[in-house]
Design an enzyme around this catalytic site. Structure first.
Site, PDB file in Angstrom:
ATOM      1  N   HIS A 248     -46.154  -4.991  -3.493  1.00 57.80           N
ATOM      2  CA  HIS A 248     -46.068  -5.220  -2.052  1.00 57.80           C
ATOM      3  C   HIS A 248     -47.052  -4.349  -1.291  1.00 57.80           C
ATOM      4  O   HIS A 248     -47.232  -3.200  -1.660  1.00 57.80           O
ATOM      5  CB  HIS A 248     -44.631  -4.892  -1.607  1.00 57.80           C
ATOM      6  CG  HIS A 248     -44.367  -5.216  -0.195  1.00 57.80           C
ATOM      7  ND1 HIS A 248     -44.290  -6.509   0.275  1.00 57.80           N
ATOM      8  CD2 HIS A 248     -44.180  -4.399   0.879  1.00 57.80           C
ATOM      9  CE1 HIS A 248     -44.040  -6.477   1.578  1.00 57.80           C
ATOM     10  NE2 HIS A 248     -43.975  -5.210   1.973  1.00 57.80           N
TER      11      HIS A 248
ATOM     12  N   TYR B  51     -63.589 -32.517  -6.369  1.00 55.58           N
ATOM     13  CA  TYR B  51     -63.958 -31.102  -6.261  1.00 55.58           C
ATOM     14  C   TYR B  51     -65.117 -30.897  -5.277  1.00 55.58           C
ATOM     15  O   TYR B  51     -65.030 -30.128  -4.333  1.00 55.58           O
ATOM     16  CB  TYR B  51     -64.447 -30.577  -7.614  1.00 55.58           C
ATOM     17  CG  TYR B  51     -63.396 -30.303  -8.641  1.00 55.58           C
ATOM     18  CD1 TYR B  51     -62.912 -29.012  -8.817  1.00 55.58           C
ATOM     19  CD2 TYR B  51     -62.922 -31.301  -9.470  1.00 55.58           C
ATOM     20  CE1 TYR B  51     -61.979 -28.736  -9.794  1.00 55.58           C
ATOM     21  CE2 TYR B  51     -61.980 -31.032 -10.453  1.00 55.58           C
ATOM     22  CZ  TYR B  51     -61.512 -29.747 -10.609  1.00 55.58           C
ATOM     23  OH  TYR B  51     -60.583 -29.472 -11.575  1.00 55.58           O
TER      24      TYR B  51
ATOM     25  N   GLU C 267     -47.321 -11.504  -4.638  1.00 53.85           N
ATOM     26  CA  GLU C 267     -45.917 -11.143  -4.886  1.00 53.85           C
ATOM     27  C   GLU C 267     -44.992 -12.346  -4.691  1.00 53.85           C
ATOM     28  O   GLU C 267     -43.895 -12.389  -5.246  1.00 53.85           O
ATOM     29  CB  GLU C 267     -45.472  -9.970  -4.011  1.00 53.85           C
ATOM     30  CG  GLU C 267     -45.386 -10.280  -2.535  1.00 53.85           C
ATOM     31  CD  GLU C 267     -44.949  -9.068  -1.705  1.00 53.85           C
ATOM     32  OE1 GLU C 267     -43.962  -8.414  -2.070  1.00 53.85           O
ATOM     33  OE2 GLU C 267     -45.615  -8.783  -0.684  1.00 53.85           O
TER      34      GLU C 267
ATOM     35  N   CYS D  56     -74.205 -25.181 -14.062  1.00 51.07           N
ATOM     36  CA  CYS D  56     -73.359 -24.127 -13.491  1.00 51.07           C
ATOM     37  C   CYS D  56     -74.176 -23.045 -12.801  1.00 51.07           C
ATOM     38  O   CYS D  56     -73.896 -22.665 -11.674  1.00 51.07           O
ATOM     39  CB  CYS D  56     -72.488 -23.509 -14.587  1.00 51.07           C
ATOM     40  SG  CYS D  56     -71.520 -22.132 -13.992  1.00 51.07           S
TER      41      CYS D  56
ATOM     42  N   GLU E 267     -65.119 -29.104  -1.599  1.00 45.39           N
ATOM     43  CA  GLU E 267     -65.750 -27.788  -1.492  1.00 45.39           C
ATOM     44  C   GLU E 267     -66.862 -27.821  -0.436  1.00 45.39           C
ATOM     45  O   GLU E 267     -66.943 -26.943   0.426  1.00 45.39           O
ATOM     46  CB  GLU E 267     -66.292 -27.359  -2.863  1.00 45.39           C
ATOM     47  CG  GLU E 267     -65.139 -27.046  -3.833  1.00 45.39           C
ATOM     48  CD  GLU E 267     -65.592 -26.645  -5.226  1.00 45.39           C
ATOM     49  OE1 GLU E 267     -66.765 -26.862  -5.584  1.00 45.39           O
ATOM     50  OE2 GLU E 267     -64.745 -26.109  -5.975  1.00 45.39           O
TER      51      GLU E 267
ATOM     52  N   LYS F  50     -72.824 -22.564  -5.577  1.00 45.20           N
ATOM     53  CA  LYS F  50     -71.735 -23.093  -4.718  1.00 45.20           C
ATOM     54  C   LYS F  50     -70.813 -21.971  -4.265  1.00 45.20           C
ATOM     55  O   LYS F  50     -70.480 -21.833  -3.102  1.00 45.20           O
ATOM     56  CB  LYS F  50     -70.969 -24.170  -5.503  1.00 45.20           C
ATOM     57  CG  LYS F  50     -69.792 -24.826  -4.813  1.00 45.20           C
ATOM     58  CD  LYS F  50     -68.482 -24.081  -4.860  1.00 45.20           C
ATOM     59  CE  LYS F  50     -68.017 -23.655  -6.212  1.00 45.20           C
ATOM     60  NZ  LYS F  50     -67.555 -24.702  -7.092  1.00 45.20           N
TER      61      LYS F  50
ATOM     62  N   CYS G 249     -71.579 -24.216 -10.079  1.00 43.16           N
ATOM     63  CA  CYS G 249     -70.582 -23.169  -9.775  1.00 43.16           C
ATOM     64  C   CYS G 249     -71.137 -21.946  -9.065  1.00 43.16           C
ATOM     65  O   CYS G 249     -70.565 -21.490  -8.068  1.00 43.16           O
ATOM     66  CB  CYS G 249     -69.914 -22.663 -11.052  1.00 43.16           C
ATOM     67  SG  CYS G 249     -69.810 -23.819 -12.392  1.00 43.16           S
TER      68      CYS G 249
HETATM   69  P1  NDP Z   1     -64.419 -35.644  -9.145  1.00 43.75           P
HETATM   70  O1  NDP Z   1     -64.124 -36.378 -10.378  1.00 43.75           O
HETATM   71  O2  NDP Z   1     -63.731 -34.370  -8.860  1.00 43.75           O
HETATM   72  O3  NDP Z   1     -64.182 -36.595  -7.911  1.00 43.75           O
HETATM   73  C1  NDP Z   1     -64.846 -37.818  -7.775  1.00 43.75           C
HETATM   74  C2  NDP Z   1     -64.372 -38.469  -6.505  1.00 43.75           C
HETATM   75  O4  NDP Z   1     -65.206 -39.578  -6.217  1.00 43.75           O
HETATM   76  C3  NDP Z   1     -62.954 -39.011  -6.613  1.00 43.75           C
HETATM   77  O5  NDP Z   1     -62.324 -38.853  -5.376  1.00 43.75           O
HETATM   78  C4  NDP Z   1     -63.188 -40.473  -6.942  1.00 43.75           C
HETATM   79  O6  NDP Z   1     -62.161 -41.298  -6.516  1.00 43.75           O
HETATM   80  C5  NDP Z   1     -64.411 -40.747  -6.120  1.00 43.75           C
HETATM   81  N1  NDP Z   1     -65.230 -41.855  -6.611  1.00 43.75           N
HETATM   82  C6  NDP Z   1     -65.611 -42.112  -7.881  1.00 43.75           C
HETATM   83  N2  NDP Z   1     -66.413 -43.189  -7.918  1.00 43.75           N
HETATM   84  C7  NDP Z   1     -66.565 -43.605  -6.645  1.00 43.75           C
HETATM   85  C8  NDP Z   1     -67.287 -44.659  -6.041  1.00 43.75           C
HETATM   86  N3  NDP Z   1     -68.022 -45.508  -6.745  1.00 43.75           N
HETATM   87  N4  NDP Z   1     -67.196 -44.813  -4.687  1.00 43.75           N
HETATM   88  C9  NDP Z   1     -66.447 -43.984  -3.958  1.00 43.75           C
HETATM   89  N5  NDP Z   1     -65.746 -42.949  -4.472  1.00 43.75           N
HETATM   90  C10 NDP Z   1     -65.811 -42.772  -5.810  1.00 43.75           C
HETATM   91  O7  NDP Z   1     -66.013 -35.481  -9.153  1.00 43.75           O
HETATM   92  P2  NDP Z   1     -67.022 -34.496  -8.391  1.00 43.75           P
HETATM   93  O8  NDP Z   1     -68.270 -35.276  -8.263  1.00 43.75           O
HETATM   94  O9  NDP Z   1     -66.407 -33.906  -7.181  1.00 43.75           O
HETATM   95  O10 NDP Z   1     -67.248 -33.336  -9.447  1.00 43.75           O
HETATM   96  C11 NDP Z   1     -67.665 -33.668 -10.772  1.00 43.75           C
HETATM   97  C12 NDP Z   1     -66.981 -32.802 -11.779  1.00 43.75           C
HETATM   98  O11 NDP Z   1     -67.570 -31.523 -11.753  1.00 43.75           O
HETATM   99  C13 NDP Z   1     -65.505 -32.563 -11.525  1.00 43.75           C
HETATM  100  O12 NDP Z   1     -64.704 -33.552 -12.090  1.00 43.75           O
HETATM  101  C14 NDP Z   1     -65.269 -31.230 -12.148  1.00 43.75           C
HETATM  102  O13 NDP Z   1     -64.965 -31.422 -13.494  1.00 43.75           O
HETATM  103  C15 NDP Z   1     -66.605 -30.535 -12.001  1.00 43.75           C
HETATM  104  N6  NDP Z   1     -66.577 -29.582 -10.874  1.00 43.75           N
HETATM  105  C16 NDP Z   1     -65.719 -28.532 -10.937  1.00 43.75           C
HETATM  106  C17 NDP Z   1     -65.655 -27.638  -9.906  1.00 43.75           C
HETATM  107  C18 NDP Z   1     -64.687 -26.492  -9.988  1.00 43.75           C
HETATM  108  O14 NDP Z   1     -64.213 -26.194 -11.084  1.00 43.75           O
HETATM  109  N7  NDP Z   1     -64.353 -25.845  -8.875  1.00 43.75           N
HETATM  110  C19 NDP Z   1     -66.497 -27.741  -8.721  1.00 43.75           C
HETATM  111  C20 NDP Z   1     -67.340 -28.895  -8.749  1.00 43.75           C
HETATM  112  C21 NDP Z   1     -67.369 -29.774  -9.792  1.00 43.75           C
HETATM  113  P3  NDP Z   1     -60.906 -41.645  -7.461  1.00 43.75           P
HETATM  114  O15 NDP Z   1     -60.045 -40.441  -7.471  1.00 43.75           O
HETATM  115  O16 NDP Z   1     -60.318 -42.811  -6.762  1.00 43.75           O
HETATM  116  O17 NDP Z   1     -61.473 -41.987  -8.801  1.00 43.75           O
END
Ligand code: NDP
Length: 450
Positions: A439, A181, A444, A46, A185, A54, A51
């Site tokens: 307002h 995510y 709101e 983080c 982002e 980022k 976080c």
């Molecule tokens: P996410 O789980 O958010 O998203 C992963 C994405 O990758 C999904 O779209 C998934 O598809 C896809 N995917 C998974 N495996 C493959 C693959 N082999 N080939 C192609 N696509 C694939 O993970 P992130 O890496 O974005 O972030 C990791 C974690 O970190 C998040 O889950 C979150 O918990 C945390 N995080 C939180 C943030 C916040 O609170 N703002 C910011 C950044 C990270 P599908 O949906 O089909 O499985």
């Protein structure tokens, strides 16, 4: 409390990230003799490469829109030029400052820090990289997770969220793989900095745990801003030629780019930790299996945070670390309540959510009512920015209780944090209706939906 004579410490924590630091300092404040080992930098994902940096990049990126919009507010901005190394280095300096603040917090709480890798050598024993053996009444594993990379040819030419903060220069063209995510982002961040962004998602669903009406709005706005989405597409291989990356795809045409960022989920850091030898069981996702008190299959070994893969969010890891320390060192038995965890995606614009989506509510409750407000923020209207916000409230039709709030629009995470209290407190739609609007604000809209 002090370490029983038979042990060097009451608690040995492996990993000084969000969960590990919180558990260490609270256990110590309760009187325990605590040590923590960190092989990389104090602060964890983080603070060091997640976080915090980022969010600073998101702020930096947003200036691109504000500087464009400034003209309608009377400001003449003659030259707009973005200097990536300036922002990158300022962000990295802030990360270093925070790392030192975290280190000070541990030291001020008299937590012993070992700046080296530690592995579990037995139910009450840890081996440090230096070879030193340390014993502890309890061991807490808080080693977090790391980016998952698919096994494809040329994957070594790509980057992950670990490297993205350190880029030498901004890529002119970047391919971002994933629809979660991090992908959304960083798609926003790079686009605002002026890169050409292609987001490649393996299905046609993004951010699948979010209300899809809100996600659709993000896609609409992102397409308009210039993000090139390729849905139902997979990266097969990456070849490096003359400094450029040739990305071979299934489901869409091949792409040439200067950088490829994989954001395809995160996997728990459990390898080479001595877990097998100690008999610590993993679950089917390869994460440490724990009970509601964060206890693993071995009585004296516990785990919190991403290494347990329950909810991969910093505030959740912090709560787990706090609950563990309060329960076992403060005589205050506490369990984390995982219900109604608010979350946000810091895209451009951001989206935020708490509670059930409309779909989840329809599957769980008999009757569901939804209310929505689809509006253009006042600032966007004057700026001539055709970007509409969408707020949605999901209500249990039988009780009038608000079971979910979902939003996309400027500052929606800031607004949602307060609204999440209402959902957690099980307030009713009539409570929102009874609240007089503040307002003129965007928030709101939450009390004006009829
Ligand atoms: P996410 O789980 O958010 O998203 C992963 C994405 O990758 C999904 O779209 C998934 O598809 C896809 N995917 C998974 N495996 C493959 C693959 N082999 N080939 C192609 N696509 C694939 O993970 P992130 O890496 O974005 O972030 C990791 C974690 O970190 C998040 O889950 C979150 O918990 C945390 N995080 C939180 C943030 C916040 O609170 N703002 C910011 C950044 C990270 P599908 O949906 O089909 O499985």
């Amino acid at each position: 409390m002090s370490a029983k004579q038979s042990h060097d410490f009451d608690l040995f924590v492996i990993g000084a990230g969000s969960g590990g630091v919180r558990a260490s300092r609270i256990a110590s404040a309760h009187g325990a003799k605590v040590a923590v080992a960190e092989e990389f930098r104090v602060g964890g994902t983080c603070v060091i490469r997640g976080c915090v940096p980022k969010k600073l990049l998101v702020y930096g990126a947003h200036f691109a829109e504000d500087l464009n919009d400034a003209a309608m507010f009377g400001w003449d901005v003659p030259v707009k030029r973005f200097d990536w190394p300036v922002l990158r280095d300022n962000v990295l300096a802030e990360v270093t400052r925070l790392e030192s603040a975290y280190t000070d917090t541990l030291s001020n709480h008299e937590v012993t820090i070992f700046h080296e890798r530690a592995t579990v050598a037995g139910p009450n024993m840890v081996r440090l990289a230096s070879g030193k053996i340390v014993t502890a009444g309890k061991i807490l594993i808080a080693t977090g997770a790391r980016p998952a990379l698919p096994e494809i040819a040329g994957v070594e030419h790509s980057i992950t969220s670990n490297e993205v903060f350190l880029l030498e220069s901004l890529p002119k063209r970047i391919v971002i793989v994933g629809g979660g995510y991090i992908a959304n982002e960083f798609a926003g961040i790079f686009l605002e900095f002026g890169s050409q962004v292609t987001l490649v998602n393996r299905s046609d669903v993004m951010l699948r745990h979010y209300d899809q009406q809100i996600v659709d709005r993000l896609i609409q706005i992102s397409v308009k801003k210039g993000i090139d989405f390729r849905f139902n597409a997979l990266v097969d291989r990456i070849d490096k030629k003359d400094g450029r990356l040739q990305v071979s795809m299934t489901g869409c045409d091949d792409i040439v780019a200067d950088a490829v960022l994989f954001a395809t989920g995160r996997v728990p850091n459990v390898e080479e930790l001595g877990l097998d030898g100690a008999g610590v069981a993993l679950n089917d996702k390869g994460a440490i299996k724990v009970d509601a008190d964060n206890r693993s299959s071995i009585d004296s070994i516990f785990a919190v945070g991403d290494v347990t893969d329950r909810v991969q969010l910093t505030p959740v890891a912090i709560r787990e670390g706090q609950a563990f320390a309060d329960t076992f060192f403060g005589n205050l038995p506490t369990r984390v309540d995982y219900d109604c965890i608010p979350s946000a995606v810091f895209s451009h614009p951001p989206l935020a959510s708490v509670g059930m989506t409309e779909g989840q509510a329809r599957n769980t409750l008999g009757s569901v009512k939804t209310y929505s407000s689809d509006f253009r923020a006042m600032k966007n209207v004057l700026a001539g920015r055709n970007e509409r916000s969408l707020y949605k409230i999901v209500v249990d039709g039988a009780t009038d209780e608000i079971v979910g709030i979902h939003m996309i629009g400027p500052d929606s995470p800031e607004i949602l944090q307060a609204a999440a209290i209402a959902v957690k407190a099980k307030l009713k739609k009539s409570d929102f209706d009874a609240t007089i609007a503040l307002h003129p604000t965007m928030a709101e809209e939450l009390v004006l939906m009829r």
